[in-house]
Structures are given as C-alpha cells and as structure tokens.
Enzyme design. Structure first.
Site, PDB file in Angstrom:
ATOM      1  N   ARG A  94      -9.084 -15.233 -16.925  1.00  0.00           N
ATOM      2  CA  ARG A  94      -9.945 -16.316 -17.410  1.00  0.00           C
ATOM      3  C   ARG A  94      -9.354 -17.685 -17.037  1.00  0.00           C
ATOM      4  NH1 ARG A  94      -9.950 -20.943 -20.179  1.00  0.00           N
ATOM      5  NH2 ARG A  94      -8.446 -20.055 -21.665  1.00  0.00           N
ATOM      6  N   ASP A  95      -8.249 -18.038 -17.615  1.00  0.00           N
ATOM      7  CA  ASP A  95      -7.720 -19.385 -17.426  1.00  0.00           C
ATOM      8  C   ASP A  95      -7.219 -19.584 -15.992  1.00  0.00           C
ATOM      9  OD1 ASP A  95      -7.134 -21.942 -18.167  1.00  0.00           O
ATOM     10  OD2 ASP A  95      -5.437 -21.461 -19.447  1.00  0.00           O
ATOM     11  N   HIS A 114      -0.382 -20.967 -26.612  1.00  0.00           N
ATOM     12  CA  HIS A 114      -0.972 -20.917 -25.270  1.00  0.00           C
ATOM     13  C   HIS A 114      -0.339 -22.074 -24.503  1.00  0.00           C
ATOM     14  CE1 HIS A 114      -4.387 -20.596 -22.320  1.00  0.00           C
ATOM     15  NE2 HIS A 114      -4.131 -21.895 -22.180  1.00  0.00           N
ATOM     16  N   HIS A 131       1.157 -24.108 -21.001  1.00  0.00           N
ATOM     17  CA  HIS A 131       1.110 -24.346 -19.552  1.00  0.00           C
ATOM     18  C   HIS A 131       2.475 -24.829 -19.081  1.00  0.00           C
ATOM     19  CE1 HIS A 131      -3.295 -24.167 -18.318  1.00  0.00           C
ATOM     20  NE2 HIS A 131      -3.289 -23.794 -19.593  1.00  0.00           N
ATOM     21  N   CYS A 169      -3.541 -27.045 -13.228  1.00  0.00           N
ATOM     22  CA  CYS A 169      -3.872 -28.027 -14.256  1.00  0.00           C
ATOM     23  C   CYS A 169      -4.872 -29.001 -13.651  1.00  0.00           C
ATOM     24  CB  CYS A 169      -2.611 -28.752 -14.711  1.00  0.00           C
ATOM     25  SG  CYS A 169      -2.946 -30.057 -15.901  1.00  0.00           S
ATOM     26  N   ASN A 207      -0.760 -21.726 -16.362  1.00  0.00           N
ATOM     27  CA  ASN A 207      -0.128 -21.126 -17.538  1.00  0.00           C
ATOM     28  C   ASN A 207       1.294 -20.687 -17.209  1.00  0.00           C
ATOM     29  OD1 ASN A 207      -3.251 -20.135 -17.632  1.00  0.00           O
ATOM     30  ND2 ASN A 207      -2.471 -20.592 -19.667  1.00  0.00           N
TER      31      ASN A 207
END
Lengths: 307, 307
Positions: free
Chosen positions: B14-15, B208, B210, B241, B250
């Site tokens: 997803r991310d 979560h 990064h 990012c 991440n």
C-alpha cells in the site's frame, strides 16, 4: 562537558579514505579538513601511521598532521597501531593517538600482526613513552571487533571486558568500543557499555559504529541512553566494510548530527556548514559513493529541539 | 502477545506501491503477497480504497483483498479514508481497516478533504457501522503527521493527544502514530508515545515510521523502549516521501526484522525467506529502487540473539 553536549569525531579522513578506491590528494584533504573545522567539527581523525605499502591512502599523514595542527587547537587525532607510529604522531604535532586493539584474537593477528594482549602491551609502551614527553598527547585505545568479528563471529562479552580492563590498567586516557564490521545491535550495545563501564568506569568514553546492517544510528541511540557522549562518524558514510562488499562504512556524520541536534543534544556543529563540506567532498572526490539520508532529503528549516 | 514478540506489518503493497512510478500488475502483487506470507509475515496492508483516478496503483484493491483473504487467516489490512471505503473493505473480506487521520489540519484537508476532527467523526461512523455487521472487522486509525508536517512544520504534542483521545472515544481498536514525512526523532517518539499512552492507554498500539532522515530504526528503538510492539515497515523501503524527492520511504522491513531478531525479540518472520520475497520484487518490479542495508551486506549466518 555536560550531559547535553555530545562530541562527534569525524573519522572520514582516516577510516573512510583508507577504504576508498582512489587516493585523495593531500591538498584536497587539507581543504576538506578546513571545511570540517569551519562547520564546528572539533575532533577529526586525520590519518594513520601505517605502512604506505599497505595503505597508500594514508601515506601523507605526517604532512596532514603538521598542516592541520597549525589551525586545530585541539582534537587532532591520528591512528597509530604501534609505538613507532605514536612517536611519529607526537613529532608531527597530533593531539591524540588512537591505538587499535582487536578484541578478536584472529582479527588482531590479521590487523596488527600481534595477539590481542600483545597489543595491549604495545599500548602500555605507548602510554609510558608519551608520559615521558614534555608535550602532552592523549592516548586512546579502540577496541576493534567488540560487537562481533567477521572471522570469529560472536565475541564473548567477558572478553571485551578483559581487554578493556587491560587497556585501563595500561593507563589509556580513553577507550572506544568499535563495531568494526557493523554487526552489533542496540541490546548488545547497551549490555556491552554497561559491562565495560562497570569494569573501567569513565575511561570508557566513545563508540565507533559502522552502519553495515543499517543499525548504526539505533546503536548510537542505545549508547546515548547508556551515557556515551562521544561518537565517531564519517562524512557521507565514506568508506565501506572490507568484509561486506557494497555495504556502508561508518555511521554518517550528517545524519548523526541531525539526530543529536533534533533530540535537543548539542554537538557544536552547524549542519548547513557540514553540508557545504559534503558538497566540497562530492566535487573534489567524485569517485566515491556518498551516502546519507539528510543529504538526500534536505535539511529541514527547523530541526533543533530546544535544549 | 508477550513483550518479547513484535508484530511487523508489511505496508509496502500500500504505502510503497502508491508512491511507485510504475503500476504493479495484480498477479505480481498476489505472488509477492504469497511470498511475504511464506516468510512468516502475518500482517499485510494490501491496498487502499481510494479514488483510482488519484491513486491508480491501488485500483485493484478489491480483487487483491478477495484473493488474499482466501489464504490469509488474519492480519489482512486495507487503508480506507472513509465509510464507503471501509464498507468496500468489509465486503471484500478484509480483517482490518486503517483509517488515516491527519493531526495537521492542513495535511488533513489536503489528504482527505476533511478537517482533522471531521475525519475523527468519519472514524466514529466507521466504528459504528462495523459494529453493526455480523462479520467482525478491526478498525484502526493512523494519526498521520504526528511527528511533524511538511505543511505546518512542528505539530504540538497536545494536538496529537487531543486527536488520539478523540479516536479512542470514537471506539477504534487501535491507534498508530505515523511519522508521515519522517521528521521525527527518538526523543520526540518517546515523549509522544508516553503522552498518548497516558491519554488512551493500550489503544495506542503501533508506530508507522518513515526513514526520510535516516532515523527510522532509531525511532523504532525509541518506540520499543516505550513498550510499542507493533510496527509498520515496507519491503526494500519501497515508496518514498512525496515531500522530499529522492528520500526513502517507510523503514525497511528486512532491516527492522534484522534489528528486532538480533536484539532477541521475535517477529515470527524468517529473514532468509524474506530476502527471497525481496528477490522476487527485484525481478518482478525492476523499475523501482530497492533500499536496505541487510540486503547489501548479506544476512549473517548467525544473528538471532537467544531470547
């Protein structure tokens, strides 16, 4: 030094360049050192007195030390594996020598052609010789492979404590625990710092960390939690790990400084000026890969946490 | 779950993929998810129910959820920004939805076209609707920009606590604090986790993080120290990012798992099998840069610390 201040020693000119594929010209080294100094870096390991046949990148160390000592008021470190090297460092004007002592017996033989405790004896000889000189020079020892060895694997904690105790008895001014191959983890750093400090007290001063497995800054954080306030780091993570091709070298100075300053600790280093020194490195030594996250992402406008 | 066990949720599908320049074909996604499952990854955020015009990489989320739910017994997460998305997630068979709630008002408007507390109301509606269904589905909320915002800069801690408190009152099963842009530091993570936990107790479950500034694993360590036992991570640091071109996404799953396992914590994930899933990703999705230190250095033969 209060607990809010952290000393970051730039070791790129030694640990970084010795692994570089190209040889940095002397005048480029000196200009780089000047820029590091201008950024507020107060401790720099500028080179090493090792055989130029083995490490040609360090062949100009004497000239570098003589030149840098003209403007560095303190914190001019040189690596010296033996008494002869320490004497040369002293003659050239170094403020401190760092003597490598491999905790791993096999690594010690490979690195200095002496067993670990033979090398502790060498350190003792260096301390005694240095104390007899008129001009003072600090003698530190770096416990290489303290968190693991690519030859011997895991290193027993008791062995690290024994070596550090021997070095403290030899009279060193400071001991650095070095994760030479970068296999350490935060739990291990905490355990090791606690055990060594229990044995040698404040003579344990510093951590020298590599970022091989990406845990470098986490390991530094673990050290900070245990009260360590001195760290080695290398601009742009210059260098590498001889045992892991492609892997990164020391923890990245810029990222470490960012972490410390953003946590509210004080390094005395100006991050923007440090990035200028990095930009110089990129232009003047373009053959080497430059690493680091802050350089990629950019320095945020505000990052310093109120102390 | 004992304190020795740590849950690593893979959010790369997803991310990571939502930031990728290419669109991963559905069959490749499914084969990647299978390999992640085979490596012992028990929580995976497989996609998001967001407008395909805005995020075409997630257009096949329904198909992905339906397929993955056939073999995933638990831990099948989907991101849903609103009730409609949560309903679609439930219909497709997701075990959990994660609803983003930006602590930063400006980021919230940009991300969900709702203000922060309007979005808290949306979460409440999702919780209420979900509770009325026969089949249970977990509802988590992710507090985006909890550690800083590229639009608003620093985010007051009191604001994070207010938003988390609102979410707990809305009845969410869990709250994740998200360092969406990766500007957080370990001191901040500790402070924020403590403050939010004081307000919402064990409803705070996850971080979560990064790795924009390279502090991702150090921030994870800070969270671990505060008792956090759930972390999001992305294989190969996939993604990036949006506010820092070139910066990483991440924290890297492989590096996080290595850190945790080497510290004596248990993830249930087999690192060698995880590297095989990464090798699949490298071959099947070669357009994206893959990050990570452990992959570069190689997995050491022995790295697990005795528990």
């Amino acid at each position: 030094m209060t607990s809010n201040e952290v000393s970051v020693c730039e070791v790129g000119p030694r640990d970084g360049l010795q692994m570089a594929s190209a040889i940095m010209p002397t005048d480029v080294k000196l200009r780089w050192l000047r820029r590091l100094g201008a950024a507020g870096v107060r401790e720099i390991e500028v080179g090493s007195f090792v055989p130029p046949k083995l490490v040609p990148q360090m062949a100009d160390t004497e000239e570098i030390v003589r030149a840098a000592s003209q403007w560095m008021p303190e914190g001019l470190y040189v690596l010296a594996p033996n008494l002869k090297g320490a004497q040369r460092a002293h003659a050239a004007g170094a403020h401190a020598v760092i003597v490598p002592v491999s905790v791993s017996e096999r690594h010690s033989q490979a690195n200095t052609r002496k067993g670990t405790f033979e090398q502790v004896d060498e350190v003792r000889a260096i301390v005694e010789w240095t104390r007899a000189q008129t001009r003072r020079m600090r003698v530190d020892a770096g416990c290489a492979t303290a968190f693991g060895c690519s030859m011997e694997g895991a290193i027993p904690l008791a062995r690290v404590v024994d070596v550090a105790s021997g070095l403290a008895q030899a009279g060193v001014d400071g001991i650095a625990l070095a994760d030479t191959v970068g296999y350490g983890n935060p739990a291990q750093v905490r355990e090791c710092v606690r055990a060594v400090r229990a044995a040698v007290g404040p003579t344990l001063t510093k951590l020298h960390l590599h970022d091989t497995m990406g845990l470098g800054l986490a390991n530094a954080l673990a050290g900070l939690d245990e009260g360590i306030r001195e760290f080695d780091a290398s601009m742009a993570g210059l260098g590498g790990c001889p045992f892991a091709p492609g892997a990164s070298g020391n923890i990245v100075t810029e990222d470490l400084v960012f972490m410390l300053e953003s946590m509210g600790l004080r390094t005395g280093i100006d991050l923007e000026a440090l990035m200028e020194a990095r930009a110089f490195l990129r232009e003047a030594f373009s053959s080497e890969p430059l690493r680091g996250s802050v350089a990629l992402a950019g320095v945020p406008k505000t990052y310093r946490r109120a102390a």
